[in-house]
Design an enzyme around this catalytic site. Structure first.
Site: not given
Ligand code: GDP
Length: 322
Positions: A16-17, A44, A112-114, A141, A145, A168, A170, A184, A274
């Site tokens: 919940h946090r 917990l 997660s969508s991954c 990860y 999931k 969900p 991102n 993220h 990427d």
């Molecule tokens: P993903 O959706 O699991 O790939 O996770 P992220 O949200 O960390 O990254 C999404 C995309 O955003 C990737 O292509 C990253 O390289 C790009 N990205 C660009 N700048 C940043 C940054 O400052 N932090 C992160 N986490 N991702 C970045």
């Protein structure tokens, strides 16, 4: 389909946090559910099987919202895969099994969508699960999931439980992680844009090429979707939760700079990964049942930015790492 949720149900929000769990608690309060049960990590530890069993034996929980997880962005996932797979598997097996033993009928598991293959047809339908290889930057990860949603399916099949999985896209919103090494992209860029403007910087660094495409859902929309699923008596299955539209990381960065008022130049750091080229969810399964996201991206980013500024005001935010 079965009965809707009882207003007096004792609802355990695990995690919940976190960003998802706190959004669920806000939504449950707003919708008039008085019996929400929470535990901090200190009270917990969900990776402790015996402690989780004791909790469920004594608390008479009716519904579990399993939002507790070890989560992080592309860098954290790629550099700490053991923590991501172990902690998530432990939390899932402990909570789902203890919930079943304590006769908890309804549970919502958040993935997660991954979980979907790297080279997936777009938009991604739920049926594409396990049709080809995963994206290597977050496969540990993703496997955890996938195991979680398979646990739900298996318990439903063998034991007649009503455990549902939501996947969900991102997420972003209040209580996000703004640490640049583990966050993220959306919170990372919000913070970078805020600090670049504050410091009068000429440039802002975006990881990777800027060409990957991502879809972003405000966490309050995920909480709304969760209540929708519970209140419409959904008893099994896997449901994508998204907005149905994506944009490139470059476009996202431009939108964030506009919201934060940073007018300098974007620089792309090709030494950073990427990740998967595109991750757009097909959201028609929930849409056919009548649910759609309502928070627009620019509006959602503006609200999140206000929240970030309020909660990280002054020099409280630690220095930039990247
Ligand atoms: P993903 O959706 O699991 O790939 O996770 P992220 O949200 O960390 O990254 C999404 C995309 O955003 C990737 O292509 C990253 O390289 C790009 N990205 C660009 N700048 C940043 C940054 O400052 N932090 C992160 N986490 N991702 C970045």
């Amino acid at each position: 389909m079965n009965s809707a949720m009882n207003r007096q149900a004792r609802i355990f929000v695990a995690g919940h946090r976190g960003m998802v769990g706190s959004a669920l608690v806000r939504r449950l309060a707003a919708e008039g559910y008085p019996n929400v049960v929470t535990r901090t990590h200190a009270e917990l530890d969900l990776t402790d099987q015996a402690a989780v069993n004791r909790f469920f034996e004594s608390e008479r929980i009716d519904v579990v919202l399993l939002a507790a997880a070890r989560v992080g962005g592309i860098f954290a996932n790629a550099s700490r895969p053991a923590e991501f797979i172990y902690e998530n598997l432990a939390i899932e097996t402990n909570v789902i099994h203890a919930a079943y033993r304590a006769k908890v009928e309804r549970l919502v598991f958040f993935g997660s969508s991954c979980i979907y293959p790297k080279q997936c047809p777009q938009p991604i339908r739920e049926e594409y699960l396990l049709t080809s290889e995963l994206e290597p930057t977050n496969d540990a990860y993703a496997i955890a999931k996938i195991a979680g949603l398979k646990l739900c399916e298996a318990y439903n099949r063998e034991y007649g439980t009503q455990y549902v999985s939501l996947m969900p896209t991102n997420l972003y919103g209040p209580n996000d992680n703004y640490d640049l090494n583990s966050s993220h992209v959306l919170p990372a860029l919000l913070r970078k844009a805020h600090e670049a403007r504050r410091d009068g910087a000429a440039t802002l660094t975006v990881w990777g090429s800027g060409t990957p495409r991502r879809e972003f859902l405000h966490v309050d929309d995920l909480a709304a979707a969760t209540l929708f699923v519970l209140e419409h008596g959904v008893t099994e299955g896997l449901f994508n939760v998204g907005v149905g539209e994506d944009l490139s990381i470059r476009e996202l960065a431009e939108c964030i700079c506009k919201v934060a008022g940073f007018e300098g130049e974007l620089v792309f750091d090709a030494s950073k990964p990427d990740g998967t080229p595109r991750k757009l969810l097909d959201v028609s399964r929930l849409a056919q049942m009548g649910w759609r996201a309502t928070i627009g991206l620019e509006e959602g980013i503006a609200a999140t930015y206000q929240d970030f500024v309020a909660s990280h005001s002054g020099s409280a935010a630690p220095a930039l790492h990247a």
